[in-house]
Design a protein around this motif. Structure first.
Motif, mmCIF file in Angstrom:
data_model
loop_
_atom_site.group_PDB
_atom_site.id
_atom_site.type_symbol
_atom_site.label_atom_id
_atom_site.label_comp_id
_atom_site.label_asym_id
_atom_site.label_seq_id
_atom_site.Cartn_x
_atom_site.Cartn_y
_atom_site.Cartn_z
ATOM 1 N N THR A 172 0.697 -1.215 -0.005
ATOM 2 C CA THR A 172 -0.151 0.085 0.007
ATOM 3 C C THR A 172 0.795 1.187 0.044
ATOM 4 O O THR A 172 0.237 2.481 -0.133
ATOM 5 C CB THR A 172 -0.793 0.071 1.313
ATOM 6 O OG1 THR A 172 -0.035 -0.293 2.388
ATOM 7 C CG2 THR A 172 -1.995 -0.785 1.255
ATOM 8 N N ALA A 182 2.842 2.737 -2.145
ATOM 9 C CA ALA A 182 2.758 3.687 -3.233
ATOM 10 C C ALA A 182 1.278 4.343 -3.295
ATOM 11 O O ALA A 182 1.229 5.590 -3.832
ATOM 12 C CB ALA A 182 2.983 2.863 -4.616
ATOM 13 N N LEU A 183 0.257 3.787 -2.686
ATOM 14 C CA LEU A 183 -0.988 4.313 -2.666
ATOM 15 C C LEU A 183 -1.150 5.508 -1.660
ATOM 16 O O LEU A 183 -1.742 6.394 -1.878
ATOM 17 C CB LEU A 183 -2.144 3.152 -2.509
ATOM 18 C CG LEU A 183 -2.198 2.076 -3.406
ATOM 19 C CD1 LEU A 183 -3.245 1.251 -2.806
ATOM 20 C CD2 LEU A 183 -2.502 2.484 -4.661
ATOM 21 N N LEU A 184 -0.109 5.301 -0.519
ATOM 22 C CA LEU A 184 -0.210 6.197 0.212
ATOM 23 C C LEU A 184 0.671 7.693 -0.082
ATOM 24 O O LEU A 184 0.118 8.728 0.018
ATOM 25 C CB LEU A 184 0.471 5.838 1.513
ATOM 26 C CG LEU A 184 -0.074 4.674 2.380
ATOM 27 C CD1 LEU A 184 1.018 4.339 3.676
ATOM 28 C CD2 LEU A 184 -1.336 4.923 2.779
ATOM 29 N N VAL A 185 1.632 7.400 -0.851
ATOM 30 C CA VAL A 185 2.496 8.428 -1.348
ATOM 31 C C VAL A 185 1.561 9.044 -2.475
ATOM 32 O O VAL A 185 1.829 10.239 -2.579
ATOM 33 C CB VAL A 185 3.794 7.923 -2.048
ATOM 34 C CG1 VAL A 185 4.674 9.027 -2.414
ATOM 35 C CG2 VAL A 185 4.596 7.362 -1.035
ATOM 36 N N ALA A 186 1.006 8.426 -3.312
ATOM 37 C CA ALA A 186 0.208 8.708 -4.411
ATOM 38 C C ALA A 186 -1.037 9.572 -4.265
ATOM 39 O O ALA A 186 -1.809 10.122 -4.620
ATOM 40 C CB ALA A 186 -0.366 7.746 -5.423
ATOM 41 N N ALA A 187 -1.484 9.364 -2.835
ATOM 42 C CA ALA A 187 -2.561 10.314 -2.049
ATOM 43 C C ALA A 187 -2.173 11.730 -1.969
ATOM 44 O O ALA A 187 -1.009 11.915 -1.797
ATOM 45 C CB ALA A 187 -2.814 9.710 -0.671
ATOM 46 N N PRO A 188 -3.141 12.694 -1.986
ATOM 47 C CA PRO A 188 -2.907 14.097 -1.918
ATOM 48 C C PRO A 188 -2.179 14.716 -0.699
ATOM 49 O O PRO A 188 -1.600 15.721 -0.426
ATOM 50 C CB PRO A 188 -4.073 14.722 -2.296
ATOM 51 C CG PRO A 188 -5.167 13.800 -2.089
ATOM 52 C CD PRO A 188 -4.582 12.467 -2.210
ATOM 53 N N VAL A 189 -2.511 13.765 0.283
ATOM 54 C CA VAL A 189 -2.161 14.249 1.529
ATOM 55 C C VAL A 189 -0.454 13.882 1.718
ATOM 56 O O VAL A 189 0.035 13.033 1.393
ATOM 57 C CB VAL A 189 -2.816 13.570 2.798
ATOM 58 C CG1 VAL A 189 -2.505 12.095 2.960
ATOM 59 C CG2 VAL A 189 -2.503 14.064 4.129
ATOM 60 N N LEU A 211 11.089 3.889 -4.811
ATOM 61 C CA LEU A 211 9.723 4.371 -3.874
ATOM 62 C C LEU A 211 8.701 3.040 -3.875
ATOM 63 O O LEU A 211 8.295 2.906 -2.921
ATOM 64 C CB LEU A 211 9.131 5.460 -4.535
ATOM 65 C CG LEU A 211 7.782 6.103 -3.789
ATOM 66 C CD1 LEU A 211 8.285 6.429 -2.497
ATOM 67 C CD2 LEU A 211 7.432 7.149 -4.434
#
Lengths: 336, 259
Positions: free
Chosen positions: B85, B87-94, B256
């Motif tokens: 997950t 990559a998904l956290l990094v790809a989130a706007p926050v 990453l």
């Protein structure tokens, strides 16, 4: 239509280090070698290519997870390097396989978390979670732990997760990989629904029929270069000089395959697939070479199940494009 | 608001994944309880409150720091290798640092429950406890949790870029709790180490816990809270910058996302 994705001469090199502690080696590997393409808003665009062709590298750059070595890319008008934050707000990403979810908690908790990360308020996220779970047919299992789900259910949950913040553009990186045929078909239906919702979709896949069935346009990449870019129908028309001969050989007959290979010669492409009790040999040949006429002699003594002469499919075009062109050949693009 | 939601979501997810798991809770509660029991039995009912407070509260803070450092180190492995997950956290706007902050503060919530359990065990064994359970003490413990999470956040950023650092977390663990005086006063340390201690936010938080445990009023503890929280804010700013730098570097090198 306006371009949802604009890619200009995009290049990505990786430095690969090797060797021992005393003698270090260092070389540069190019995953993308200057790709240029546009994806229109609302389009379902396919990126096809063999392993290592650069498809996932392209998706990682466009989804702001990787920086390009050179070239530019914009997503919905935002530069993926300088305006990564704006890009992230408007995209959804789905990576293939069953990773990318928290297995120890429920689908609802997973979706709630991602809704939180995208700043959705409680009431809105409750509504979106319920809608997304309903859309992918998981509402009855919403509060079960995700690690009790089948692979197909996890992929559907991935779709729900991708949609939770209502992105305008969705990246689907090999979404049906590892799914059984029914799961894959369900997922393709979900992709069609996304398309019907007006989402722009960039899809990578290994499955030609999937790209043929779903995509408006397809870019074939190989060795980091764009080999062809057109609609599936246009791609098929790009090889008008090609026809396909499919021969089913019963039992394992390597000598028959060798004779077929000899018959095919350098101007034709032969692929042999082992099936449980037979072998499927596929010959892509230029029109004008009547290979079928030579089959009775070539296959004398072999048990032939069936012989079929047909028009090329997208897969045939792909094989021809990827295996038939020298590395570095210019891209073939359909005439506007 | 987006930041608050993301932070709260990360904290709840961390608790759901680990803090509320029976096996994890047992280890988080059992160790402070055993330490509290040993301390109470060794010191006995006649022990001065200050000594017992050092064992119960200082031991709890040491455990909190170890748990936070462990979370700072292993979050990348959990998100990348186990769940896929990251990559998904990094790809989130926050900002990813906000997500980590939620995880680390979530870890301190579990550790605080261990401190409370240790106090309860000591009270049960001794029949009474010479420890003023005042609002000042409760606030001091909260301040300690915030400062320890903030320091963990500073340590977390380089571990994203250099996962090999996670092998050295024991080497990072002891110096911090010794220099911060979590378990024993820094007066026992050489004079040259004093500036290092004063620059550590958990030192001021531990001082406030000690002061409050002696029954001091809020007015006497407040300056220590301010020093601790001021340094924690500075740590937060450093961590945000470090995360941005590290994630940009990881995007450039392609490290990453694994696989």
């Amino acid at each position: 239509m306006t371009a949802a994705i604009e890619v200009r001469d995009l290049r990505r090199d990786y430095v690969v280090r090797g060797g021992g502690p005393l003698r270090r080696s260092r070389r540069t590997v190019s995953a993308l070698r200057g790709i240029t393409l546009d994806v229109e808003e609302g389009e379902l665009f396919g990126l096809l290519g063999p392993n290592g062709a650069g498809k996932t590298t392209a998706i990682r750059i466009l989804s702001t997870l990787l920086l390009p070595t050179s070239g530019t890319a914009t997503v919905l008008g935002h530069d993926v390097v300088r305006q990564a934050g704006q890009v992230r707000r408007e995209i959804g990403i789905l990576f293939g396989g069953d990773r990318g979810l928290y297995g120890r908690v429920s689908a609802w908790q997973n979706l709630r978390y991602f809704a939180n990360l995208y700043g959705l308020g409680r009431a809105l996220s409750d509504r979106r979670i319920a809608e997304a779970l309903r859309a992918v047919g998981l509402e009855e299992r919403a509060h079960d732990r995700v690690d009790t789900y089948s692979r197909g259910m996890k992929q559907r949950l991935h779709i729900a997760r991708t949609l939770i913040h209502d992105p305008r553009l969705v990246f689907l990186d090999e979404p049906t990989i590892g799914l059984d045929p029914i799961g894959a078909r369900e997922l393709r239906d979900q992709v069609r629904r996304l398309r019907a919702m007006g989402k722009t979709i960039l899809l990578t896949t290994h499955y030609m029929f999937e790209a043929d069935e779903l995509c408006d346009r397809i870019a074939i990449v190989d060795h980091g270069r764009l080999v062809a870019l057109a609609s599936p129908a246009e791609l098929r028309r790009m090889v008008p000089d090609l026809y396909v001969l499919e021969i089913e050989l019963e039992g394992g007959r390597p000598e028959a395959v060798a004779r077929l290979r000899e018959l095919a010669g350098p101007s034709s492409t032969l692929t042999a697939t082992d099936l449980p009790d037979r072998q499927l040999v596929r010959l892509q040949s230029p029109r004008g070479r009547d290979l079928a006429a030579a089959l009775p002699t070539t296959l004398a003594g072999a048990r032939v199940g069936s012989v079929l002469v047909r028009e090329p499919t997208l897969e045939d075009v792909y094989v021809r494009m990827v295996e038939g062109l020298p590395a570095g050949a210019p891209a073939v693009e359909a005439a506007p | 608001m987006t930041v608050a939601r993301a932070f709260g979501g990360a904290l709840r997810m961390h608790l759901a994944l680990y803090g509320l798991r029976v096996s994890r809770l047992l280890s988080s509660l059992l160790t402070p309880c055993v330490m509290a029991a040993v301390g109470a039995l060794l010191l006995g009912p006649a022990a001065p409150g200050d000594a017992l407070a050092r064992v119960l509260l200082g031991g709890g803070l040491v455990g909190m720091w170890s748990a936070v450092l462990g979370t700072a180190a292993f979050t990348l492995r959990r998100e990348n290798d186990w769940y896929g997950t990251f990559a998904l956290l990094v790809a989130a706007p926050v900002r990813t640092s906000v997500v980590y902050a939620g995880y680390l503060l979530g870890e301190t919530v579990v550790a605080l429950s261990g401190v409370a359990a240790g106090i309860a065990v000591a009270w049960l064994l001794l029949g009474h406890l010479d420890l003023p359970l005042t609002p000042a003490l409760a606030i001091s413990l909260l301040v300690a949790a915030i400062t320890i999470a903030a320091l963990g956040l500073v340590f977390a950023a380089p571990m994203i870029l250099l996962p090999i650092l996670t092998r050295w977390i024991n080497a990072l663990d002891y110096p911090v709790w010794i220099l911060a005086g979590l378990m024993f006063p820094i007066a026992l340390l050489p004079a040259w180490s004093r500036p290092l201690s004063l620059a550590l936010a958990p030192y001021w938080a531990a001082e406030s816990v000690s002061t409050a445990a002696r029954g001091a009023p809020i007015g006497a503890v407040a300056p220590q809270w301010l020093a601790a929280l001021g340094l924690a804010v500075a740590y937060g700013a450093i961590a945000i910058a470090a995360f941005e730098l590290v994630l940009r570097r990881a995007r450039a090198t392609g490290s990453l996302v694994r696989g």
